[in-house]
Design a protein around this motif. Sequence first.
Motif, PDB file in Angstrom:
ATOM      1  N   GLY A 116       0.792  -1.219   0.000  1.00 31.33           N
ATOM      2  CA  GLY A 116       0.000   0.000   0.000  1.00 31.33           C
ATOM      3  C   GLY A 116       0.826   1.272   0.000  1.00 31.33           C
ATOM      4  N   PHE A 117       0.116   2.369  -0.187  1.00 30.52           N
ATOM      5  CA  PHE A 117       0.680   3.710  -0.042  1.00 30.52           C
ATOM      6  C   PHE A 117      -0.462   4.638   0.331  1.00 30.52           C
ATOM      7  N   GLY A 118      -0.327   5.326   1.469  1.00 33.89           N
ATOM      8  CA  GLY A 118      -1.336   6.286   1.885  1.00 33.89           C
ATOM      9  C   GLY A 118      -2.421   5.674   2.758  1.00 33.89           C
ATOM     10  N   PRO A 119      -3.244   6.518   3.359  1.00 33.35           N
ATOM     11  CA  PRO A 119      -4.253   6.052   4.330  1.00 33.35           C
ATOM     12  C   PRO A 119      -5.402   5.265   3.712  1.00 33.35           C
ATOM     13  N   GLU A 120      -5.553   5.296   2.365  1.00 34.91           N
ATOM     14  CA  GLU A 120      -6.657   4.579   1.728  1.00 34.91           C
ATOM     15  C   GLU A 120      -6.392   3.085   1.628  1.00 34.91           C
ATOM     16  N   CYS A 121      -5.218   2.631   2.017  1.00 35.57           N
ATOM     17  CA  CYS A 121      -4.819   1.230   1.826  1.00 35.57           C
ATOM     18  C   CYS A 121      -4.768   0.491   3.155  1.00 35.57           C
ATOM     19  N   ALA A 122      -5.827   0.613   3.929  1.00 37.51           N
ATOM     20  CA  ALA A 122      -5.830   0.015   5.266  1.00 37.51           C
ATOM     21  C   ALA A 122      -5.705  -1.499   5.221  1.00 37.51           C
ATOM     22  N   GLY A 123      -6.133  -2.129   4.121  1.00 37.30           N
ATOM     23  CA  GLY A 123      -6.080  -3.582   4.034  1.00 37.30           C
ATOM     24  C   GLY A 123      -4.773  -4.134   3.503  1.00 37.30           C
ATOM     25  N   ALA A 124      -3.809  -3.274   3.225  1.00 41.95           N
ATOM     26  CA  ALA A 124      -2.545  -3.733   2.653  1.00 41.95           C
ATOM     27  C   ALA A 124      -1.722  -4.497   3.684  1.00 41.95           C
ATOM     28  N   LEU A 125      -1.036  -5.550   3.221  1.00 40.28           N
ATOM     29  CA  LEU A 125      -0.183  -6.318   4.123  1.00 40.28           C
ATOM     30  C   LEU A 125       0.967  -5.469   4.629  1.00 40.28           C
ATOM     31  N   LEU A 126       1.577  -4.688   3.738  1.00 41.45           N
ATOM     32  CA  LEU A 126       2.632  -3.746   4.079  1.00 41.45           C
ATOM     33  C   LEU A 126       2.340  -2.433   3.377  1.00 41.45           C
ATOM     34  N   SER A 127       2.926  -1.363   3.869  1.00 44.64           N
ATOM     35  CA  SER A 127       2.725  -0.052   3.252  1.00 44.64           C
ATOM     36  C   SER A 127       4.063   0.657   3.090  1.00 44.64           C
ATOM     37  N   LEU A 128       4.225   1.314   1.943  1.00 46.30           N
ATOM     38  CA  LEU A 128       5.402   2.161   1.749  1.00 46.30           C
ATOM     39  C   LEU A 128       5.355   3.363   2.687  1.00 46.30           C
ATOM     40  N   SER A 129       4.169   3.890   2.909  1.00 45.23           N
ATOM     41  CA  SER A 129       3.960   4.978   3.869  1.00 45.23           C
ATOM     42  C   SER A 129       2.467   5.076   4.152  1.00 45.23           C
ATOM     43  N   GLU A 130       2.071   4.791   5.363  1.00 48.31           N
ATOM     44  CA  GLU A 130       0.654   4.848   5.710  1.00 48.31           C
ATOM     45  C   GLU A 130       0.106   6.262   5.646  1.00 48.31           C
ATOM     46  N   THR A 131       0.973   7.254   5.794  1.00 48.09           N
ATOM     47  CA  THR A 131       0.525   8.649   5.756  1.00 48.09           C
ATOM     48  C   THR A 131       0.646   9.264   4.363  1.00 48.09           C
ATOM     49  N   GLY A 132       1.219   8.522   3.404  1.00 43.94           N
ATOM     50  CA  GLY A 132       1.389   9.071   2.062  1.00 43.94           C
ATOM     51  C   GLY A 132       2.596   9.982   1.941  1.00 43.94           C
ATOM     52  N   ASP A 133       3.620   9.774   2.758  1.00 47.28           N
ATOM     53  CA  ASP A 133       4.835  10.592   2.711  1.00 47.28           C
ATOM     54  C   ASP A 133       5.805   9.998   1.690  1.00 47.28           C
ATOM     55  N   LEU A 134       6.142  10.756   0.648  1.00 46.52           N
ATOM     56  CA  LEU A 134       6.981  10.226  -0.426  1.00 46.52           C
ATOM     57  C   LEU A 134       8.418   9.963   0.030  1.00 46.52           C
ATOM     58  N   GLY A 135       8.937  10.780   0.919  1.00 46.70           N
ATOM     59  CA  GLY A 135      10.273  10.535   1.445  1.00 46.70           C
ATOM     60  C   GLY A 135      10.339   9.233   2.225  1.00 46.70           C
ATOM     61  N   GLU A 136       9.344   8.992   3.045  1.00 46.47           N
ATOM     62  CA  GLU A 136       9.276   7.741   3.790  1.00 46.47           C
ATOM     63  C   GLU A 136       9.135   6.563   2.827  1.00 46.47           C
ATOM     64  N   ALA A 137       8.327   6.732   1.784  1.00 51.44           N
ATOM     65  CA  ALA A 137       8.111   5.664   0.813  1.00 51.44           C
ATOM     66  C   ALA A 137       9.388   5.329   0.053  1.00 51.44           C
ATOM     67  N   ALA A 138      10.140   6.364  -0.338  1.00 51.00           N
ATOM     68  CA  ALA A 138      11.397   6.125  -1.061  1.00 51.00           C
ATOM     69  C   ALA A 138      12.376   5.342  -0.193  1.00 51.00           C
ATOM     70  N   ALA A 139      12.496   5.734   1.068  1.00 50.10           N
ATOM     71  CA  ALA A 139      13.427   5.049   1.973  1.00 50.10           C
ATOM     72  C   ALA A 139      13.012   3.602   2.215  1.00 50.10           C
ATOM     73  N   ALA A 140      11.701   3.319   2.164  1.00 46.80           N
ATOM     74  CA  ALA A 140      11.198   1.983   2.469  1.00 46.80           C
ATOM     75  C   ALA A 140      11.084   1.090   1.240  1.00 46.80           C
ATOM     76  N   LEU A 141      11.179   1.649   0.029  1.00 45.09           N
ATOM     77  CA  LEU A 141      10.780   0.943  -1.188  1.00 45.09           C
ATOM     78  C   LEU A 141      11.461  -0.415  -1.346  1.00 45.09           C
ATOM     79  N   PHE A 142      12.784  -0.451  -1.408  1.00 46.81           N
ATOM     80  CA  PHE A 142      13.460  -1.701  -1.725  1.00 46.81           C
ATOM     81  C   PHE A 142      13.341  -2.714  -0.591  1.00 46.81           C
ATOM     82  N   HIS A 143      13.356  -2.242   0.654  1.00 47.18           N
ATOM     83  CA  HIS A 143      13.169  -3.168   1.775  1.00 47.18           C
ATOM     84  C   HIS A 143      11.762  -3.757   1.729  1.00 47.18           C
ATOM     85  N   ALA A 144      10.760  -2.937   1.396  1.00 41.96           N
ATOM     86  CA  ALA A 144       9.383  -3.432   1.319  1.00 41.96           C
ATOM     87  C   ALA A 144       9.212  -4.426   0.174  1.00 41.96           C
ATOM     88  N   LEU A 145       9.833  -4.158  -0.984  1.00 40.51           N
ATOM     89  CA  LEU A 145       9.748  -5.100  -2.102  1.00 40.51           C
ATOM     90  C   LEU A 145      10.360  -6.445  -1.728  1.00 40.51           C
TER      91      LEU A 145
END
Length: 318
Positions: A251-280
Amino acid sequence: MQTRRLDPSDAGLATAAEILRDGGRVAFPTETVYGLGADARQEAAVAGIYAAKGRPSFNPLIVHLPDLEAAGQVAEVTPLAERLAGAFWPGALTLVLPLRAGAGISPLVTAGLDTVAIRVPAHPVARALLEAFGGPVAAPSANPSGQVSPTRADHVLQGLDGRIEAVLDGGACPVGVESTIVSLIGDAPRLLRPGGVTLEALEAALGQPVPEGGPAGAQPTAPGQLASHYAPEAAVRLNVTEPGAEEIWLGFGPECAGALLSLSETGDLGEAAAALFHALRAVDALAEGRGIAVAPVPEIGLGRAINDRLRRAAAPRD
C-alpha cells in the motif's frame, strides 16, 4: 570466498581500503543504496564487479569521488556541472560528463564510451572510505544484476555473500532510491534516471526545464536505464486499488488500510522512497507463488523515482 562484515571504525575502514587497493570488492553504504565498490582504475577489479553481479558488460558504472576537485581529474567539468555540483554535491546526484583524457579509468567502467558517470556521495561512511582509499571507486548497487537494490548490509549479504570480499555495515540508507542521473552531454541537460534529487529541484537550480530520457535506441550511458531492473521474483502489478485474491498488496497512503505492508501509511513520499526496496524484498519473501500488487504512488517529487523503479520491477523479463 568468505565475505567479511566490517564495522565503519578506523580499523574497518582501513581494512576496506586495503581490500580495494588489492583489487577486491567492498560493499558500502551511501545515502541512496549500498554500492559494490572496486578501484575504478584496475581492469581486473572492475571485471570482478561484473562477475559478482552478473551484470551486462554494456551497462556503465558510476565513479564515486570525494569532492569536485577529484571529479575534475576524471571528467571534463563544465560550468553547468559546477552549478549542479554546487547545489547538490555531496548528495544523490550523478552527472554524465565527457571523460577526461588520461584519467586512467578502466574502459569497463564506461562500457567503452567517451563519457563517464560521476558522483560525490554524502553518506559519512562512503566519504570516510573514499578518503581512506584515496582514489576513484566504481560502484553500482550491491546486488545481483536486475534484482532489488540493497538498503541494508543484510540485503547485500542475501545476494552477494561468498561472492565479494567485504561489506561495510553502516546501517540503513536514509534516501533509499538510487541517485538521480543527469546527462550534460550535448546542448542541454537531460534526466536519464529520476532519483534522490527531484526533477523540480533540478529545474529550480538550473532555471530551465530538464527533459527526460536519452536518444532513442542509444547505448546506456549510465546505470538504471535497462527496461527490466530492480525486480523481485514475484510478478508485480502497479496502480492497484483492489488487489486480486492471489496477490499481496503493497500500500501507499491512508486509503490502503487492508494492505499487508505499506510504503507509507501517511502518504509521505520521502518515507516511501526510503522503504521501497526493503518493502519489495519483504513482500517478495511472503509471496510464495502469489503476485505483488502495488497501490498508486503520485508522479510528483520523489514519486517519479519510486514509480520509475516500480515500472522497471514490473517490466517483462527476458
